[in-house]
Design an enzyme around this catalytic site. Structure first.
Site, PDB file in Angstrom:
ATOM      1  N   GLU A  11     -10.804   0.506   7.624  1.00  0.00           N
ATOM      2  CA  GLU A  11     -10.116   1.575   8.342  1.00  0.00           C
ATOM      3  C   GLU A  11     -11.057   2.697   8.757  1.00  0.00           C
ATOM      4  OE1 GLU A  11      -6.259   2.246   6.784  1.00  0.00           O
ATOM      5  OE2 GLU A  11      -6.153   4.304   7.507  1.00  0.00           O
ATOM      6  N   ASP A 114      -6.606   0.355   4.552  1.00  0.00           N
ATOM      7  CA  ASP A 114      -5.783   0.849   3.452  1.00  0.00           C
ATOM      8  C   ASP A 114      -4.504   0.024   3.353  1.00  0.00           C
ATOM      9  OD1 ASP A 114      -7.658   2.792   3.087  1.00  0.00           O
ATOM     10  OD2 ASP A 114      -6.557   4.328   4.204  1.00  0.00           O
ATOM     11  N   TYR A 324      -6.162   5.322  -4.519  1.00  0.00           N
ATOM     12  CA  TYR A 324      -5.576   5.603  -3.211  1.00  0.00           C
ATOM     13  C   TYR A 324      -4.504   6.700  -3.304  1.00  0.00           C
ATOM     14  CZ  TYR A 324      -3.946   4.659   1.487  1.00  0.00           C
ATOM     15  OH  TYR A 324      -3.628   4.772   2.809  1.00  0.00           O
TER      16      TYR A 324
END
Ligand code: ZN
Ligand code: ZN
Length: 718
Positions: A11, A114, A324
C-alpha cells in the site's frame, strides 16, 4: 525446478521496503528507482520476489463520459486511473507504468496492502487494471504487524485468493460516496455560483452531511439555551488545622430563600458525626486500545486530534513498533505472543523494572473488551525498540500504547471509598474520601490515570466539630458542551456513520471547508445555512439513521447477505428523485447560499488589522503568475507595495486572534494529518529577514496590477 517470479503489491513505499527486506534471504533486497519509483527485488530460494507499492489509491471513481466538472446530475461511473481524473495526481501515471512493467514479468501475484476494506480495494484495482487482470489469480497476504517474523509467516500462509467480499464492500462505499458527493456538492456549489457572487467550493456528502448536522444541532441547542439559576451550599469543616470541603445533601437548591434558610440554620453550628461508611471497589484494568479509544486517550492526554493520532500511529506501525492501528477490536488473541512482547518491552530501559513486575510465573492473560474486529486484534506494541530517535509526539503515543498494553495484563486495583455523614437537624452534610489500597494496573498506566485520592479526618460516630464556613452560591444551568474533534468522532461511531478509517478525515474536511472552527467546535454561519437548506429540501441526506442504514448494508455485502448491485440500485432509487427535486429548486437554494458563502469567504481572506503603510485593508492574495500565496494590500493600485509571506501549503484562514508580540492578526494553517498552526505572518517575516532568506513573493512591478494579482478565490478548497 523453474524459477518463479512473484509480484507483491503493497500500500505504501515504506511497507514495500520493509516487506522486501523481511522476505529476502539475506535481508538485503535490490532496490531500483526506475522513473523515481522505488521497487525491490528479494531473493528467496528458487524464487524472485518483486515488491512494488501503491501510493494510497491509484484508481478512483469518475463519471463514465467526459462531461464537464460542473455538470450534474451524473449517474454513470467507472473506475479510472487517478491521474486522469485529478491534475494533482499526475505523478501517479509513472507509478502505474512501473507496476505494469513489473507485472508483465511475474507469474504469481499477491495483494499485500493493509488488511481492511481500503487495502483490499487498493490492491484489487491495481491487480485488475495495472496488472492485466491479475486479480483473478492473485493471492492475499494478511498481517497485523510489520515485524520480520509476522511478515515471513504471512508470506508462508497466503490466502488462496483476494478477499472479494471486502473488495465488493469497498467498491460500493467509494461508488456511493462518489454519487452522493459529486451530485450534491456540485449542486450546492453551482447553484450558488449561478447567483454571480463569486466562487466557493461547497460540499456535502453521505457521511459529511449527517456529521455536520450533529454540530449544527448542538450549535442551535446552545443558541436557544436559557440558563436557569440555582443555588448550592459551600461549606467547610476544620480538623487539626486542615480544612475539608463539605457536600450539602441536596446538590441543587431551586430558590434563594431555601438556600438562605440552610445558611441561617447552620452558621456557626457544631456538626455531629451521624455515620461513617466505607466500601472497597475493585477496578479492572482498561481494555486494550481499539482505534477510537486510542484517539480519545491521545486527545485527552496530549491534545492530538483524531486525524493526527491516526497519522502518528500509522508511522509507528510502518516501523514495526505497533500493530495495525485501524482496528475496532479490544481483544488480544494469544497468538500475538504475549510473553515475547513483554520480554521485548522489558528490553527498553524505561520499562525494564515495570515489565519485570508483570506476571512472574503465571501465564499472562489480558483483560479484554467486548468489541471485536475480524481482521485485526487491538492495537498493541510489538516489543521492538525504536531504531531511530522518535519525535516527541511519536514517543508520547508509543508510551501510551505500551503502558496500556502492560496495564491490560496487570491485576485489578482496589480502592476504598468512604463517606462520613454530619448532621445539624434537619440538615445533612457529607465528607467524601477515597484511597488506593492496591494499585494493580494503575502502576502500569501512570501517568495516564487521574489520582482522585482524598484523605479524610479521623472521626467516629458521635464526634462533634464546628462548621468553619458556610455560604450560598448562585449558579446557572449550562448549555450542553460543544463537541471537540474527539467527542465528535465518538458521536459518529455511536451513531454508526463512517468507518474507523474515514471518520477523522471527514472531521478535517469540515474544518477545511470552513463549516466548523476551533477545538471546541463551533458551526459557522455557512454550516448553519447549508444544514437548514438540506433540512428543508432533502432531510434524508442529513439523516444519521439513513446513513447508518447504508453503512449496515455495506457490512452486509461483506458478510454476503446482499450484493453491491442491489445496494447501488436501492441507493440510486432514493437519490434520483432527491436530486431532481433539488434541481427544480436550484435558484431558491442558490440565493440562500450565495450571500452567506460570499461573506464567509471574504471574512476568511480579509484582515481587520490595517496595512501598516497605508491603512488600507490587507488580504490573502494568490499570485496569478506564480500561484504563490501572500498577504497583500488593497492599496496596491494606489502604489502601496506592502506584502508579507504566508505558508504555501494547507488551508489558510484569517483568525480573530492577535499576535501577543506585535498585535498583528494571526493566520491559521490546516494541513492533513498535522496539528493546525496559528502563526503571525509579520513576526515570521521579521525573523526570516534577519536570518537573511527573505521569502516574500516578489511581484513584478512591470506587470499591471490587475493581471498580476488575483484574490485567492477560495480558501476552503483543498
Ligand atoms: Zn498598504
Ligand atoms: Zn507578530
Amino acid at each position: 525446478m523453474e524459477e518463479v517470479t512473484t509480484l507483491i503489491v503493497c500500500e505504501k513505499p515504506d511497507a514495500a521496503a520493509r516487506i522486501a527486506r523481511a522476505l529476502d534471504e539475506d535481508g538485503d533486497p535490490r532496490r531500483s528507482d526506475a522513473q523515481g519509483i522505488p521497487t525491490y527485488e528479494s531473493r528467496n530460494k528458487q524464487e524472485s520476489i518483486l515488491v512494488c507499492s501503491a501510493l494510497g489509491h491509484l484508481y478512483a471513481v469518475d463519471s463514465k463520459t467526459r462531461s464537464g466538472r460542473r455538470f450534474y446530475p451524473v449517474w454513470d461511473f467507472d473506475w479510472k486511473p487517478k491521474h486522469l481524473i485529478d491534475k494533482k495526481s499526475a505523478r501517479l501515471a509513472r507509478w502505474i507504468q512501473v507496476i505494469s512493467l513489473l507485472a508483465s514479468k511475474a507469474d504469481r501475484y499477491i495483494n499485500s496492502c493493509d488488511f481492511d476494506i481500503e487495502g483490499s480495494l487498493i490492491g484489487y484495482t491495481i491487480l485488475r487494471y495495472a496488472c492485466h487482470g491479475a486479480d483473478m489469480k492473485a493471492q492475499r497476504m494478511k498481517f497485523s504487524t510489520m515485524t520480520d517474523k509476522d511478515l515471513k509467516s504471512a508470506y508462508n500462509t497466503l490466502g488462496p485468493q483476494l478477499d472479494l467480499p471486502l473488495v465488493e464492500a469497498g467498491r460500493t462505499r467509494h461508488e456511493l460516496d462518489w454519487l452522493y458527493g459529486i451530485n450534491l456538492s456540485r449542486l450546492l456549489t453551482e447553484s450558488a455560483v449561478k447567483q454571480n457572487r463569486g466562487y466557493t467550493t461547497l460540499s456535502t456528502g453521505r457521511v459529511q452531511g449527517p456529521t455536520l448536522k450533529f454540530v449544527v444541532d448542538r450549535e442551535e441547542e446552545i443558541l436557544c439555551f436559557t440558563p436557569i439559576p440555582f443555588w448550592t451550599i459551600e461549606a467547610t469543616v476544620t480538623k487539626n488545622d486542615r480544612t475539608y470541603p463539605l457536600e450539602y445533601a441536596k446538590e441543587k437548591i431551586s430558590t434563594l430563600a431555601e438556600a438562605e434558610q440552610v445558611v441561617k440554620d447552620c452558621k456557626g453550628a457544631l456538626l455531629e458525626v451521624e455515620s461513617a461508611e466505607s466500601r472497597n471497589i475493585q477496578q479492572s484494568p482498561p481494555y486494550p486500545f481499539d482505534l477510537s479509544s486510542l484517539q480519545s486517550e491521545a486527545y485527552r492526554h496530549f491534545g492530538y486530534t483524531p486525524s493526527r493520532t491516526l497519522a502518528l500511529a500509522e508511522r509507528l506501525y510502518l516501523e514495526a513498533l505497533i500493530s495495525y492501528p485501524r482496528t475496532s477490536s479490544q481483544k488480544l488473541p494469544p497468538d500475538i505472543g504475549y510473553s515475547e512482547i513483554l520480554r521485548g518491552i522489558s528490553n527498553i530501559a524505561q520499562y525494564r523494572s515495570l515489565a519485570s513486575k508483570l506476571a512472574v510465573g503465571v501465564p499472562p492473560r489480558p483483560n479484554q473488551g467486548p468489541k471485536a474486529d475480524p481482521a485485526h486484534p487491538a492495537v498493541y506494541p510489538t516489543g521492538e525498540s525504536p531504531k531511530r530517535t522518535l519525535t516527541q509526539p511519536e514517543a508520547n503515543l508509543l508510551d501510551l500504547i505500551i503502558r496500556r498494553f502492560m496495564a491490560a495484563f496487570a491485576e485489578t486495583s482496589l480502592r476504598e471509598s468512604s463517606r462520613i455523614t454530619l448532621k445539624r437537624d434537619p440538615h445533612r452534610f457529607f465528607l467524601r474520601g477515597s484511597r488506593i489500597l492496591r494499585e494493580g494496573w494503575i502502576e502500569f498506566y501512570k501517568p495516564y490515570t487521574s489520582d482522585d485520592s482524598q484523605t479524610l479526618p479521623d472521626l467516629k460516630v458521635g464526634d462533634k466539630l464546628p462548621l468553619t464556613k458556610i455560604q450560598a452560591a448562585q449558579k446557572f444551568t449550562e448549555p450542553p458542551p460543544r463537541y471537540n474533534p474527539s467527542s465528535l468522532l465518538r458521536k459518529m461511531e455511536d451513531e454508526n456513520i463512517g468507518t474507523k478509517a474515514t471518520r477523522a478525515e471527514i472531521i478535517e474536511i469540515l474544518y477545511r471547508r470552513g463549516y466548523i472552527k476551533n477545538i471546541r467546535i463551533e458551526a459557522t454561519p455557512l454550516a448553519l445555512r447549508i444544514i437548514s437548506i438540506l433540512n428543508k429540501y432533502c432531510p434524508q441526506i442529513i439523516d444519521p439513521a439513513f446513513t447508518a442504514k447504508l453503512e449496515s448494508s455495506m457490512d452486509h455485502i461483506q458478510s454476503l447477505q446482499t450484493t453491491r448491485s442491489l445496494v447501488l440500485a436501492e441507493t440510486l432509487d432514493r437519490l434520483r428523485p432527491i436530486m431532481l427535486n433539488l434541481i427544480a429548486r436550484e435558484d431558491e437554494i442558490g440565493s440562500q447560499l450565495a450571500e452567506v458563502a460570499t461573506s464567509q469567504r471574504i471574512a476568511a481572506l480579509t484582515f481587520d488589522y490595517p496595512c501598516p503603510q497605508c491603512r488600507s485593508k490587507l488580504k490573502i492574495i494568490r499570485s496569478r503568475t506564480s500561484g504563490k500565496r501572500f498577504i497583500g494590500c488593497a492599496g496596491y493600485e494606489k502604489g502601496c507595495r506592502f506584502t508579507l509571506p504566508l505558508p504555501q501549503f494547507g488551508t489558510l484562514s484569517v483568525t480573530r486572534t492577535y499576535c501577543k508580540l506585535c498585535g498583528f492578526q494571526l493566520v491559521q494553517t490546516r494541513t492533513k494529518g498535522r496539528r493546525s498552526l496559528t502563526s503571525c505572518a509579520r513576526c515570521y517575516s521579521n525573523k526570516t529577514k534577519k536570518a537573511g532568506f527573505m521569502s516574500t513573493p516578489t511581484i513584478s512591478t512591470s506587470q499591471p496590477a490587475t493581471s498580476g494579482l488575483v484574490e485567492a478565490t477560495s480558501l476552503v478548497k483543498d
